[in-house]
Design a protein around this motif. Structure first.
Motif, short mmCIF file in Angstrom:
data_model
loop_
_atom_site.label_atom_id
_atom_site.label_comp_id
_atom_site.label_asym_id
_atom_site.label_seq_id
_atom_site.Cartn_x
_atom_site.Cartn_y
_atom_site.Cartn_z
N ALA A 106 0.66 -1.50 -0.32
CA ALA A 106 0.04 0.06 -0.59
C ALA A 106 0.66 1.06 -0.13
CB ALA A 106 -0.78 0.01 1.45
N LYS A 107 1.41 0.85 0.30
CA LYS A 107 2.77 2.08 1.12
C LYS A 107 3.19 2.28 -0.32
CE LYS A 107 5.77 5.12 4.43
NZ LYS A 107 5.97 6.41 3.49
N ALA A 108 4.02 1.98 -1.75
CA ALA A 108 4.54 2.21 -2.30
C ALA A 108 3.54 2.29 -3.24
CB ALA A 108 4.74 0.77 -3.81
N ILE A 109 2.40 3.35 -3.01
CA ILE A 109 2.05 3.81 -3.93
C ILE A 109 2.50 5.47 -3.69
CG2 ILE A 109 -0.52 4.80 -4.90
CD1 ILE A 109 -1.88 2.78 -4.67
N LYS A 110 3.47 6.12 -4.66
CA LYS A 110 3.71 7.42 -4.43
C LYS A 110 2.77 8.96 -4.62
CE LYS A 110 7.57 5.87 -3.60
NZ LYS A 110 8.45 5.24 -2.05
N ALA A 111 3.36 9.92 -3.71
CA ALA A 111 2.18 10.79 -3.96
C ALA A 111 3.51 12.21 -4.46
CB ALA A 111 1.59 11.21 -2.48
N ALA A 112 2.67 12.42 -5.59
CA ALA A 112 3.72 13.52 -6.18
C ALA A 112 2.98 14.97 -6.51
CB ALA A 112 4.12 13.05 -7.31
N LEU A 113 3.70 15.87 -6.99
CA LEU A 113 2.67 16.70 -7.49
C LEU A 113 3.84 17.49 -8.15
CD1 LEU A 113 1.11 19.83 -6.86
CD2 LEU A 113 2.52 20.21 -4.84
N VAL A 114 3.05 18.36 -9.49
CA VAL A 114 3.36 18.49 -10.52
C VAL A 114 3.37 20.57 -11.07
CG1 VAL A 114 4.25 18.99 -12.78
CG2 VAL A 114 4.05 16.36 -11.26
N THR A 115 3.98 20.97 -10.25
CA THR A 115 3.61 22.57 -10.97
C THR A 115 3.48 22.58 -12.18
OG1 THR A 115 5.71 23.85 -10.40
CG2 THR A 115 4.33 23.78 -8.59
N ASP A 132 3.31 5.28 -13.92
CA ASP A 132 4.41 4.59 -13.47
C ASP A 132 3.48 4.36 -11.87
OD1 ASP A 132 6.23 4.43 -15.25
OD2 ASP A 132 7.20 6.30 -14.47
N GLY A 133 2.62 4.60 -11.45
CA GLY A 133 1.54 4.66 -10.27
C GLY A 133 1.55 5.26 -9.39
N ALA A 134 2.34 6.72 -9.36
CA ALA A 134 1.73 7.81 -8.71
C ALA A 134 0.46 8.01 -9.04
CB ALA A 134 2.80 8.70 -8.65
N ALA A 135 0.06 8.81 -7.21
CA ALA A 135 -1.21 9.33 -7.86
C ALA A 135 -0.91 10.32 -7.61
CB ALA A 135 -1.66 9.86 -6.24
N VAL A 136 -0.83 10.92 -8.58
CA VAL A 136 -0.71 12.65 -9.38
C VAL A 136 -1.39 14.21 -8.84
CG1 VAL A 136 1.37 13.86 -10.63
CG2 VAL A 136 0.48 11.63 -10.45
N ALA A 137 -0.74 15.82 -8.11
CA ALA A 137 -1.77 16.39 -8.38
C ALA A 137 -0.56 17.28 -8.74
CB ALA A 137 -1.88 17.28 -6.72
N PHE A 138 -2.16 18.32 -9.66
CA PHE A 138 -0.44 19.03 -10.53
C PHE A 138 -1.56 20.72 -10.43
CE2 PHE A 138 -3.47 19.05 -14.44
CZ PHE A 138 -3.79 18.13 -14.36
N THR A 139 -0.63 21.65 -10.44
CA THR A 139 -1.45 23.38 -10.76
C THR A 139 -1.40 23.49 -12.19
OG1 THR A 139 1.25 24.31 -10.60
CG2 THR A 139 -0.19 22.95 -8.98
N LEU A 191 -6.80 16.22 -18.93
CA LEU A 191 -5.48 16.00 -18.36
C LEU A 191 -6.32 14.56 -17.03
CD1 LEU A 191 -2.82 15.11 -18.44
CD2 LEU A 191 -2.04 16.49 -17.34
N ALA A 192 -6.17 15.24 -16.18
CA ALA A 192 -6.75 14.50 -15.12
C ALA A 192 -8.21 13.81 -14.91
CB ALA A 192 -7.33 15.93 -13.59
N ALA A 193 -8.45 13.82 -16.40
CA ALA A 193 -10.14 13.12 -16.33
C ALA A 193 -9.12 12.16 -17.30
CB ALA A 193 -11.08 13.88 -17.24
N LYS A 194 -7.85 12.51 -18.41
CA LYS A 194 -7.46 11.29 -18.69
C LYS A 194 -6.41 9.55 -18.72
CE LYS A 194 -4.56 11.08 -22.63
NZ LYS A 194 -3.36 11.23 -23.47
N ILE A 195 -6.37 10.62 -16.79
CA ILE A 195 -5.42 10.29 -16.57
C ILE A 195 -6.58 8.74 -15.27
CG2 ILE A 195 -4.15 10.15 -14.01
CD1 ILE A 195 -2.47 12.10 -15.06
N GLU A 196 -7.27 9.65 -15.06
CA GLU A 196 -8.50 8.87 -14.32
C GLU A 196 -9.41 7.90 -15.28
OE1 GLU A 196 -9.74 8.89 -10.87
OE2 GLU A 196 -8.37 11.41 -10.55
N ALA A 197 -9.87 8.26 -16.19
CA ALA A 197 -9.88 7.02 -16.70
C ALA A 197 -9.36 5.47 -17.28
CB ALA A 197 -10.25 7.70 -18.45
N ARG A 231 -4.87 7.59 -10.71
CA ARG A 231 -5.13 9.09 -9.94
C ARG A 231 -5.08 10.92 -9.68
NH1 ARG A 231 -5.82 8.15 -3.02
NH2 ARG A 231 -7.55 10.28 -3.32
N ALA A 232 -5.48 11.41 -10.44
CA ALA A 232 -5.12 12.52 -10.49
C ALA A 232 -6.07 13.98 -9.59
CB ALA A 232 -4.77 12.85 -12.44
N LEU A 233 -4.84 14.74 -9.78
CA LEU A 233 -5.51 16.68 -9.22
C LEU A 233 -5.45 16.98 -9.56
CD1 LEU A 233 -7.88 16.84 -6.93
CD2 LEU A 233 -5.44 16.90 -4.99
#
Ligand code: NDP
Length: 248
Positions: free
Chosen positions: A7-16, A33-40, A51-57, A61-63
């Motif tokens: 479970a911990k192997a899922i990384k959380a990322a933020l890309v500005t 590569d398996g990360a949950a990705v937020a971006f600004t 882009l977020a919808a494409k990743i979710e589809a 996980r994208a935000l």
């Protein structure tokens, strides 16, 4: 126990600056590569939501978060929203950047201030806030530019200055955080196929490139994917050039 580890192997990322160009390619790569990705993003809401919808589809996980990198409060809030959404922050990539070009004699100081605010100050603030949450194994990458090493074209003084500052800042922060098991590196692309490159410059730039073409955002994302991987733990404080041989 095994389950907790996976479970911990899922990384959380933020890309500005992840709505378009190099940042968007990084968002897609990290998600693949398996990360949950937020971006600004600053203003490209449609591109960001698409882009977020494409990743979710695709099952990721994208935000998408609207946050101007020149605004300290918005940037800190974006980091904290990422942590709230994903529960941690393992990867920060600073890709948001602006290119303002003019000869030194006529360069508007407001544009200089804006370049510094987004390209340098924004990166510092995002890193500072991210470091409040990052644990050992954390990874930070900034997207600099080959102009830090070689200005290359007229009117680039302020942009080159901002990217030089980024490279220096990364060296300093690398030492600050090394004992925490966190790495920080700076990727320095040469001319890469995105909206930031003025169309009228493309032919001249291609002529400067031994490989005879611009870089692709996906190629820059590939280097970022390596730098945020566990195997890159001995790489820190580095500025890594990807410029098709331009400075060879
Ligand atoms: P683009 O112009 O294609 O994309 C820029 C991205 O940054 C967009 O997502 C944009 O969001 C976002 N952004 C811009 N200003 C802000 C801001 N104030 N706050 C938050 N987000 C912002 O550029 P590139 O993809 O080409 O550039 C990405 C990075 O790579 C930059 O740091 C750039 O300097 C660097 N770089 C690019 C090279 C190239 O040739 N393309 C070469 C060397 C370095 P929005 O659409 O909402 O404005």
């Amino acid at each position: 126990m095994k389950q907790a580890n996976s479970a911990k192997a899922i990384k959380a990322a933020l890309v500005t600056g992840g709505s378009r160009g190099i940042g968007a390619a990084i968002v897609e790569r990290l998600a693949r590569d398996g990360a949950a990705v937020a971006f600004t993003y600053a203003s490209s809401e449609t591109a960001a939501l698409d882009l977020a919808a494409k990743i979710e589809a695709a099952g990721g996980r994208a935000l998408a978060i609207k946050a101007d990198s020149a605004d300290e409060a918005q940037l800190r809030a974006a980091v904290n929203r990422t942590v709230d959404a994903f529960g941690s922050l393992d990867i920060l990539v600073n890709s948001a950047g602006v290119l303002e070009m003019a000869p030194v004699e006529t360069f508007a100081i407001a544009q200089l201030d804006r370049s510094y605010a987004v390209n340098v100050r924004g990166a510092f603030i995002a890193i500072q806030e991210a470091l409040r949450h990052m644990q050992a194994g954390g990874r930070i990458v900034t997207i600099g530019s080959i102009t830090a090493a070689r200005a290359g074209f007229a009117g680039s003084s302020v942009y080159a200055m901002s990217k030089g500052a980024l490279a220096s800042m990364v060296r300093g922060i690398a030492i600050d955080v090394a004992q925490r098991g966190i790495t920080i590196n700076n990727v320095q692309p040469g001319p890469t196929q995105t909206d930031i490159v003025p169309a009228e410059y493309v032919d001249a730039l291609v002529n400067m490139l031994p490989v005879g073409r611009l870089g692709k955002p996906e190629e820059i994302a590939g280097m970022v994917a390596y730098l945020v991987s566990p195997e890159a733990g001995y790489v820190t404080g580095a500025s890594l050039t990807m410029d098709g041989g331009m400075t060879a």
